[in-house]
Design a protein around this motif. Structure first.
Motif, PDB file in Angstrom:
ATOM      1  N   TYR A 217       3.029  -2.697  -0.254  1.00 18.28           N
ATOM      2  CA  TYR A 217       2.900  -3.573   0.584  1.00 18.28           C
ATOM      3  C   TYR A 217       2.744  -2.958   2.584  1.00 18.28           C
ATOM      4  O   TYR A 217       2.603  -1.980   2.313  1.00 18.28           O
TER       5      TYR A 217
ATOM      6  N   GLU B 183      -1.424  -9.276   2.758  1.00 20.11           N
ATOM      7  CA  GLU B 183      -0.085  -8.560   3.076  1.00 20.11           C
ATOM      8  C   GLU B 183      -0.220  -7.159   1.561  1.00 20.11           C
ATOM      9  O   GLU B 183       0.953  -6.778   1.780  1.00 20.11           O
TER      10      GLU B 183
ATOM     11  N   GLY C 171       5.705  -5.484   3.971  1.00 18.02           N
ATOM     12  CA  GLY C 171       5.510  -6.511   3.450  1.00 18.02           C
ATOM     13  C   GLY C 171       7.310  -6.115   2.681  1.00 18.02           C
ATOM     14  O   GLY C 171       7.798  -5.600   2.785  1.00 18.02           O
TER      15      GLY C 171
END
Length: 103
Positions: free
Chosen positions: A85, A77, A89
């Protein structure tokens, strides 16, 4: 697939995996693991490099703990190369993969 950084080595993934499994990793203990076949000084250098990039946090005396970024990297992630991210995320540590900071 994990998005590793060009600065990373195969041992970095092993160090992060063990640190996550054990909640913290001491350089001396990491070097005794069968999964890691590099010298204590190399493990120490790798832990410092991972800490520089926010994947580990040094606790002192050669002990490191995995960060949220490190966990996200292991969970595919987090892009360690671009320090972002993926897929919207957690953005507490900075911008998302789209380049925008989310609140």
């Amino acid at each position: 697939m994990r998005q590793s950084g060009t600065w990373m080595t195969i041992w970095d993934d092993r160090i992060l995996e063990i640190s996550r499994d054990e909640d913290a990793g001491r350089v001396g203990d990491l070097t005794e693991r069968d999964a890691i076949r590099i010298s204590p000084s190399s493990v120490s250098r790798r832990c410092k490099k991972l800490a520089e990039h926010g994947l580990l946090t040094p606790l002192g005396n050669g002990v490191y703990t995995i960060t949220e970024r490190g966990e996200a990297y292991l969970d595919e992630e987090y892009d360690a190369e671009n320090e972002t991210y993926l897929n919207g995320g957690d953005s507490r540590d900075g911008p998302s993969a789209s380049g925008t900071t989310q609140s």
